[in-house]
Design an enzyme around this catalytic site. Structure first.
Site, PDB file in Angstrom:
ATOM      1  N   ALA A 113      -0.400  -2.361  -6.180  1.00 38.70           N
ATOM      2  CA  ALA A 113       0.868  -3.029  -5.701  1.00 38.70           C
ATOM      3  C   ALA A 113       1.494  -3.549  -7.219  1.00 38.70           C
ATOM      4  CB  ALA A 113       0.539  -4.245  -4.972  1.00 38.70           C
ATOM      5  N   ALA A 114       2.318  -2.545  -7.643  1.00 38.22           N
ATOM      6  CA  ALA A 114       2.605  -2.949  -8.915  1.00 38.22           C
ATOM      7  C   ALA A 114       3.872  -3.385  -9.630  1.00 38.22           C
ATOM      8  CB  ALA A 114       2.290  -1.378  -9.788  1.00 38.22           C
ATOM      9  N   ALA A 115       4.710  -3.488  -8.732  1.00 40.94           N
ATOM     10  CA  ALA A 115       6.239  -3.899  -9.175  1.00 40.94           C
ATOM     11  C   ALA A 115       6.286  -5.322  -9.452  1.00 40.94           C
ATOM     12  CB  ALA A 115       7.331  -3.268  -8.436  1.00 40.94           C
ATOM     13  N   GLY A 117       5.792  -4.736 -12.696  1.00 43.14           N
ATOM     14  CA  GLY A 117       4.932  -3.975 -13.823  1.00 43.14           C
ATOM     15  C   GLY A 117       4.277  -4.984 -14.703  1.00 43.14           C
ATOM     16  N   GLY A 118       4.278  -6.234 -14.471  1.00 48.63           N
ATOM     17  CA  GLY A 118       3.368  -7.033 -15.278  1.00 48.63           C
ATOM     18  C   GLY A 118       1.983  -6.549 -15.629  1.00 48.63           C
ATOM     19  N   LYS A 119       1.352  -6.341 -14.697  1.00 49.63           N
ATOM     20  CA  LYS A 119      -0.068  -5.902 -14.608  1.00 49.63           C
ATOM     21  C   LYS A 119      -0.146  -4.476 -15.021  1.00 49.63           C
ATOM     22  CE  LYS A 119      -1.545  -9.869 -12.097  1.00 49.63           C
ATOM     23  NZ  LYS A 119      -0.736 -10.543 -11.358  1.00 49.63           N
ATOM     24  N   ARG A 142      11.935  -1.408  -5.770  1.00 48.19           N
ATOM     25  CA  ARG A 142      11.077  -2.122  -6.776  1.00 48.19           C
ATOM     26  C   ARG A 142      10.274  -1.372  -7.571  1.00 48.19           C
ATOM     27  NH1 ARG A 142       9.692  -7.514  -6.258  1.00 48.19           N
ATOM     28  NH2 ARG A 142       7.650  -7.244  -6.882  1.00 48.19           N
ATOM     29  N   ASP A 182      -2.873  -6.428  -6.999  1.00 47.74           N
ATOM     30  CA  ASP A 182      -2.590  -7.967  -7.070  1.00 47.74           C
ATOM     31  C   ASP A 182      -1.379  -7.914  -5.844  1.00 47.74           C
ATOM     32  OD1 ASP A 182      -1.234 -10.251  -8.266  1.00 47.74           O
ATOM     33  OD2 ASP A 182       0.411  -9.207  -9.289  1.00 47.74           O
ATOM     34  N   CYS A 235      -1.025 -14.906  -6.307  1.00 48.51           N
ATOM     35  CA  CYS A 235      -0.545 -15.977  -6.921  1.00 48.51           C
ATOM     36  C   CYS A 235      -0.577 -17.322  -5.903  1.00 48.51           C
ATOM     37  CB  CYS A 235       0.578 -15.871  -7.613  1.00 48.51           C
ATOM     38  SG  CYS A 235       2.031 -15.307  -6.464  1.00 48.51           S
TER      39      CYS A 235
END
Ligand code: SAM
Length: 466
Positions: A113-115, A117-119, A142, A182, A235
């Site tokens: 679940a990447a957008a 793109g932080g991780k 996204r 995430d 989060c």
């Protein structure tokens, strides 16, 4: 406009959960939010790091070696170094998850679940862009932002997919050494930075998130290799989406071990808050259990079906485009080696699939899958003519850039601002053809020189309109 009030049901829940600590936690919502950036290991030399640390008065984030706090009146997101992919703006506590996942160069990794793109960019930075990282986002708009962020950081090892987790699980059972999940969550850790997160929160939202997380986690389990490691993060603060979800998962899958969980709290740490859990999957005990059986059950669960999608062009055209790229590359960037296993051509766009992905990402596996970015976009094949892509420019290491035909601009100069707005620049009359534009030596994009002018080749969507 003032801050919206915290929902009563939320405050009551947290008071019950935290007991004596609750006041400090609730009061933390009156404190200002934290801001952070994380350096891109592919572009940040020790000297550069030192220079930018002084420029923005950065202070280190304790749980992430490449992470720093900045003061809210600094605007590193507006600086040309941001456009050059030197760092990624990321909430500091979100930097903990990938540090705990501990990805290694050469591994096959999934960010489910990447957008935005932080991780993903953190993983790619830690593995030095070596290996294969499938970075997936379910929502197309996204996924596009994710692909842009991956390009800005200059990554070659990342393939961006746009699929539901179940679609991926049917294609990639027992495949990944590491998985980052995430999860979409109720966002209780977003309340200080996003007023909408407060007004959107309801007890029903928590229940909806729990159900969705459970579905995604089962697909993540399917895709994790025996012996593999998974990080699950949110989060949000409630137990149901965090420890509760992990307890349910290990009860349902006895071959999973919950290795550790960590929480970052806004009243105890400098960050908005995060939950991270690390799980490992046992090695397969029998040779005949594993990929094939798991693959069948997953396909059954999701009813694997072929969907018409973009197909790579016939081999001959792809080969011609690739040969043209190699010839262009030999002429213009002899020091820059694109690590590639397989060229792919989608319409005009030519991609280099990462080396280690060539075997895994067969035509059959990719067929019908939406691929906003099939590896590094090296260029476009326009009626027999090769043109380099913006992503290629950003993937060039600063030392290789210095040995190519290039124009260097200073970060604070009017010329840099003009380039980022998409304007042509004056150039030496002797300069001809494709020219890399750099800011203090960091690639920013292409220009094409002729007659004392450098035509701007920054993609229109990336030009700054201010
Ligand atoms: N990992 C990202 C980062 O570090 O920048 C943030 C991911 S955000 C917490 C969760 C993501 O999950 C969102 O981009 C959202 O679009 C996506 N999502 C929403 N519903 C989903 C679903 N059912 N399956 C998979 N992903 C979903």
């Amino acid at each position: 406009m003032g801050k919206p009030q915290l929902p009563n049901a939320y405050v009551q829940y947290m008071r019950q959960m935290l007991g004596k600590e609750a006041d400090a936690f609730i009061n933390s919502y009156q404190q200002p939010r934290t801001h952070g950036l994380r350096f891109n290991s592919l572009k940040a030399t020790p000297e550069r790091l030192q220079q930018v640390t002084e420029l923005f008065s950065l202070t280190p984030v304790p749980w992430c070696e490449s992470g720093y706090y900045y003061d809210e009146n600094q605007r590193p997101g507006k600086h040309a170094y941001h456009a050059a992919g030197l760092y990624y703006i990321q909430e500091p506590s979100a930097m903990s998850a990938v540090e705990m996942l501990n990805p290694q160069s050469g591994e096959t990794i999934l960010d489910l679940a990447a957008a935005p793109g932080g991780k993903t960019t953190h993983i790619a930075s830690l593995i030095q862009d070596r290996g294969l990282l499938i970075s997936n986002e379910i929502h197309p708009a996204r996924a596009k932002i994710l692909a842009e962020n991956v390009e800005r950081m200059g990554l070659a090892s990342v393939v961006v997919t746009c699929a539901a987790p179940g679609e991926l699980a049917a294609r990639f059972p027992a495949t990944f050494d590491r998985i980052m999940l995430d999860a979409p969550c109720s966002g209780e850790g977003m309340f200080r930075k996003d007023a909408d997160a407060v007004t959107d929160w309801t007890e029903d939202l928590v229940t909806l998130c729990v159900n969705r997380q459970w579905d995604i986690l089962q697909d993540a389990y399917t895709m994790l290799k025996p012996g593999g490691t998974m990080a699950y993060s949110t989060c949000t603060f409630n137990r149901e989406e965090n420890e509760g979800m992990m307890e349910r998962l290990v009860a349902a899958y006895p071959d999973l071990t919950l290795v550790r969980t960590e929480r970052i709290w806004p009243h105890l740490n400098r960050g908005e808050g995060h939950f991270v859990a690390i799980l490992t999957k046992a090695e397969a005990r029998h040779a005949n259990i594993g990929e094939s059986e798991e693959s069948m059950s997953t396909a059954k669960r999701h009813g694997k079906k072929g969907k018409a999608g973009r197909q790579n062009n016939p081999g001959k055209e792809t080969q011609s485009a690739w040969d043209a790229f190699i010839a262009w590359s030999d002429e213009h960037m002899p020091d820059h080696v694109v690590r590639t296993g397989r060229p792919l051509l989608f319409g005009e766009a030519l991609y280099a699939l990462p080396d280690s992905g060539a075997a895994l990402l067969s035509d059959e596996r990719l067929s019908g899958l939406k691929l906003p970015r099939a590896g590094l976009h090296v260029g476009d094949w326009k009626k027999g003519r090769f043109e380099p892509a913006h992503a290629l420019a950003l993937s060039i290491a600063p030392d290789a850039a210095a040995r190519m035909q290039h124009v260097t601009l200073e970060a604070d100069s009017d010329l840099t601002a003009a380039y980022l707005r998409g304007e042509s620049l004056p150039a030496d009359a002797a300069l001809k053809g494709w020219t890399l534009v750099t800011v203090d030596g960091l690639p920013l994009g292409w220009g094409k020189a002729s007659g004392g002018q450098l035509k701007n080749r920054l993609p229109k969507g990336l030009r700054r309109m201010q």
